[in-house]
Design an enzyme around this catalytic site. Structure first.
Site, PDB file in Angstrom:
ATOM      1  N   HIS A  67       7.638   2.878   7.934  1.00  0.00           N
ATOM      2  CA  HIS A  67       8.270   4.076   8.474  1.00  0.00           C
ATOM      3  C   HIS A  67       8.458   5.069   7.340  1.00  0.00           C
ATOM      4  O   HIS A  67       8.252   4.736   6.182  1.00  0.00           O
ATOM      5  CB  HIS A  67       9.623   3.733   9.115  1.00  0.00           C
ATOM      6  CG  HIS A  67      10.568   3.071   8.164  1.00  0.00           C
ATOM      7  ND1 HIS A  67      10.484   1.725   7.862  1.00  0.00           N
ATOM      8  CD2 HIS A  67      11.586   3.555   7.425  1.00  0.00           C
ATOM      9  CE1 HIS A  67      11.424   1.422   6.983  1.00  0.00           C
ATOM     10  NE2 HIS A  67      12.112   2.509   6.696  1.00  0.00           N
ATOM     11  N   ALA A  68       8.849   6.264   7.711  1.00  0.00           N
ATOM     12  CA  ALA A  68       9.166   7.299   6.724  1.00  0.00           C
ATOM     13  C   ALA A  68      10.355   8.079   7.276  1.00  0.00           C
ATOM     14  O   ALA A  68      10.933   7.699   8.290  1.00  0.00           O
ATOM     15  CB  ALA A  68       7.949   8.194   6.485  1.00  0.00           C
TER      16      ALA A  68
END
Length: 149
Positions: A67-68
């Site tokens: 994820h970011a």
């Protein structure tokens, strides 16, 4: 009662070949791009984060959650799920076979998705089911079953 499906069929890829962790994460992120959940910049940010912070995305034995940050290109929240045909390692002892790509709009919006993921991976047999899944329905059932309260 909001009966939201946590995971959609088109967000799942099975029996995927990845040459290394970066390739695996990119495949996982590209699903989110194709579904209109994130911009391509988000996928690059997912990979940059791992280069910077190490394999912090390993959330259970054999399971990674790339994820970011929302500002890295999230359009709509959602998850993607990739089952590799064989494990890939960040480094020795840090292998994974399942990736759950997460796109969150803000720090609160994805709590329900994370709770569902935690519920699924907290059951030992579910992790094995995920790693060995050959049908989309097997995975959809794990994630979308107990939705009615």
């Amino acid at each position: 009662m909001l009966n939201r499906r946590v995971l959609e069929k088109q967000a799942i890829m099975l029996d995927v070949t990845a040459k290394d962790w970066e390739h695996a994460v990119r495949i996982c992120g590209e699903i989110l791009v194709k579904m209109g959940k994130v911009n391509p910049t988000y996928v690059d940010a997912m990979i940059s984060n791992i280069h910077e912070l190490g394999p912090y995305i390993l959330i259970a034995p054999g399971i990674a959650m790339p994820h970011a940050r929302p500002e890295d290109g999230v359009i709509q929240e959602g998850i993607s799920l990739v089952v590799l045909n064989k494990e890939v390692a960040f480094e020795p002892g840090k292998e994974f076979k399942v990736l759950i790509g997460l796109a969150a709009l803000n720090s609160e919006s994805h709590i329900d998705i994370l709770q569902k993921v935690a519920e699924v991976i907290s059951k030992a047999n579910s992790i094995e089911q995920l790693k060995n899944a050959t049908e989309h329905d097997e995975i959809l059932q794990l994630f979308n079953e107990k939705e009615e309260h």
